[in-house]
Scaffold this active site. Structure first.
Site, PDB file in Angstrom:
ATOM      1  CB  THR A  26     125.804 123.528   6.756  1.00 22.49           C
ATOM      2  OG1 THR A  26     124.802 123.517   7.779  1.00 22.49           O
ATOM      3  CG2 THR A  26     126.758 124.682   7.005  1.00 22.49           C
ATOM      4  N   GLY A  27     123.015 124.734   5.899  1.00 22.30           N
ATOM      5  CA  GLY A  27     122.069 125.847   5.852  1.00 22.30           C
ATOM      6  C   GLY A  27     120.730 125.380   5.337  1.00 22.30           C
ATOM      7  CB  ILE A  28     117.672 127.162   4.381  1.00 22.62           C
ATOM      8  CG1 ILE A  28     117.473 127.666   5.815  1.00 22.62           C
ATOM      9  CG2 ILE A  28     116.336 126.838   3.719  1.00 22.62           C
ATOM     10  CD1 ILE A  28     116.624 128.885   5.951  1.00 22.62           C
ATOM     11  N   GLY A  29     118.332 124.085   2.880  1.00 19.04           N
ATOM     12  CA  GLY A  29     118.564 123.344   1.647  1.00 19.04           C
ATOM     13  C   GLY A  29     118.043 124.058   0.409  1.00 19.04           C
ATOM     14  CB  THR A  83     123.981 119.919   7.131  1.00 22.67           C
ATOM     15  OG1 THR A  83     122.612 119.977   6.763  1.00 22.67           O
ATOM     16  CG2 THR A  83     124.727 119.176   6.056  1.00 22.67           C
ATOM     17  NE  ARG A 113     113.868 120.313   2.524  1.00 21.79           N
ATOM     18  CZ  ARG A 113     115.067 120.485   3.054  1.00 21.79           C
ATOM     19  NH1 ARG A 113     115.612 119.541   3.785  1.00 21.79           N
ATOM     20  NH2 ARG A 113     115.728 121.600   2.879  1.00 21.79           N
ATOM     21  CB  VAL A 114     114.735 115.975  -2.139  1.00 24.15           C
ATOM     22  CG1 VAL A 114     116.167 115.609  -2.470  1.00 24.15           C
ATOM     23  CG2 VAL A 114     113.797 114.810  -2.473  1.00 24.15           C
ATOM     24  CB  SER A 115     118.293 117.280   2.228  1.00 21.81           C
ATOM     25  OG  SER A 115     119.497 117.917   2.541  1.00 21.81           O
ATOM     26  CG  ASP A 116     121.481 121.232   0.866  1.00 19.26           C
ATOM     27  OD1 ASP A 116     120.655 121.201   1.797  1.00 19.26           O
ATOM     28  OD2 ASP A 116     122.707 121.330   1.062  1.00 19.26           O
TER      29      ASP A 116
HETATM   30  N1  GLY Z   1     120.985 121.580   4.425  1.00 20.43           N
HETATM   31  C1  GLY Z   1     120.179 120.569   4.937  1.00 20.43           C
HETATM   32  C2  GLY Z   1     118.799 120.633   4.524  1.00 20.43           C
HETATM   33  O1  GLY Z   1     118.250 121.706   4.325  1.00 20.43           O
HETATM   34  O2  GLY Z   1     118.186 119.611   4.390  1.00 20.43           O
END
Ligand code: GLY
Length: 319
Positions: free
Chosen positions: A231-234, A182, A210-213
């Site tokens: 950044t990282g897992i949304g 990201t 799916r909606v990102s953070d």
């Molecule tokens: N941080 C980006 C996502 O997980 O979509």
């Protein structure tokens, strides 16, 4: 506040191109460093010349979106159905105004849509609404697909999509080692104003819809006191509500380092996989991560630096 008010505040800047597991090769690391430093230099010049924090974070996000090695704009990862859908947001800390676009396709710079939405009544648009706005704005059609991303997706398809998400830094030697990209920018301008932007191609291989953070206050947030881009897992970032949590802690009186440290400690306890960049109106630049690496670079007013060879353990750093 840094500097004398009448002479203006010393501008500060931090940008990121993702977070993830260890970078394998120094060759790849050097290329990422060159890209990040070049973008920091250009955006910092804008700030030095009196450009606003909002303009700086838009320019930085555009340059990062245009850099195919990062997972945003051109070079975005493909979703489970082989399509690219991008998300981006912008927050003006002084106005405390958030705008964003979710799962937009076939444009070059999603951050440009977020910019236009700052002045609209409806400030976060997704899918069909985003496509309609792109049409209204007469943005040129752009295919953000790169050969490397296509081949990564085809390899995953051959493997029956065994990975839960795509690689993120588009370097052959890094593609399977550095994940969760990201891009993001946080800036402090000469008037002491803070802004933040974040843009992403998502996790890659995700379900349609799916909606990102990245287009939520969990992933991108600013007030007059501070700004954060994650950044990282949304899903991990949303569960921690990381960007808003750090900023609100600062707004309520914690130092930025204390706020980031407490939030990263909580994320570590909760076994999250994420990173964040931030700065405050006092000119402090702070970053934190639970992942192994954070691909960030900054300008502290004196020189450009970066976090590329920073510790593997979760933690917080600052200049
Ligand atoms: N941080 C980006 C996502 O997980 O979509």
């Amino acid at each position: 506040m840094t500097g004398v008010k009448s002479m203006g505040v010393q501008p500060k800047l931090i940008i990121h191109g993702g977070a993830g597991s260890s970078l394998k090769g120094k060759g790849g690391l050097g290329v990422v460093r060159d890209s990040l430093h070049k973008i920091v230099a250009e955006v910092y010049t804008l700030l030095e010349n009196g450009g606003s924090a909002v303009d700086a974070v838009i320019l930085g996000a555009k340059r990062l979106e245009d850099e195919p090695r990062f997972n945003a704009g051109t070079g975005s990862v493909l979703q489970s159905d082989g399509q690219i859908r991008m998300s981006a947001s912008l927050m003006d800390g002084t106005a405390q105004k958030f705008s964003g676009v979710i799962n937009v396709a076939r444009i070059k710079n999603p951050i440009e849509v977020a910019k236009v939405l700052q002045t609209e009544t409806d400030r976060v648009l997704s899918d069909l609404g985003a496509a309609e706005m792109v049409r209204e704005l007469q943005m040129p059609i752009h295919d953000p697909l790169t050969d490397l991303r296509l081949h990564e997706w085809m390899d995953e398809r051959k493997g029956n999509f065994s990975s839960s998400m795509a690689g993120v830094v588009a370097e052959d030697e890094m593609a399977n080692s550095a994940r969760h990209g990201t891009v993001g920018v946080v800036a402090l301008d000469k008037d002491g104003k803070v802004a933040a932007s974040t843009s992403t191609g998502g996790k890659g291989l995700e379900r349609i819809g799916r909606v990102s953070d990245s287009a939520m206050p969990a992933g991108n947030y600013a007030t007059a006191a501070a700004g954060v881009s994650c950044t990282g897992i949304g899903e991990d970032i949303i569960d921690e509500c990381l960007a808003a949590k750090v900023v609100i802690r600062v707004t309520d009186g914690m130092t930025l380092t204390e706020a980031m440290q407490k939030s990263i400690n909580e994320s570590t306890e909760n076994k999250r996989d994420l990173g964040a960049i931030s700065l405050d109106a006092e000119g402090n630049i702070v970053w934190g991560k639970t992942s192994e690496v954070l691909l960030a670079a900054y300008h502290d007013g004196d020189a450009i630096g970066d976090t590329l060879e920073w510790q593997i353990e979760p933690g917080v750093g600052s200049v």
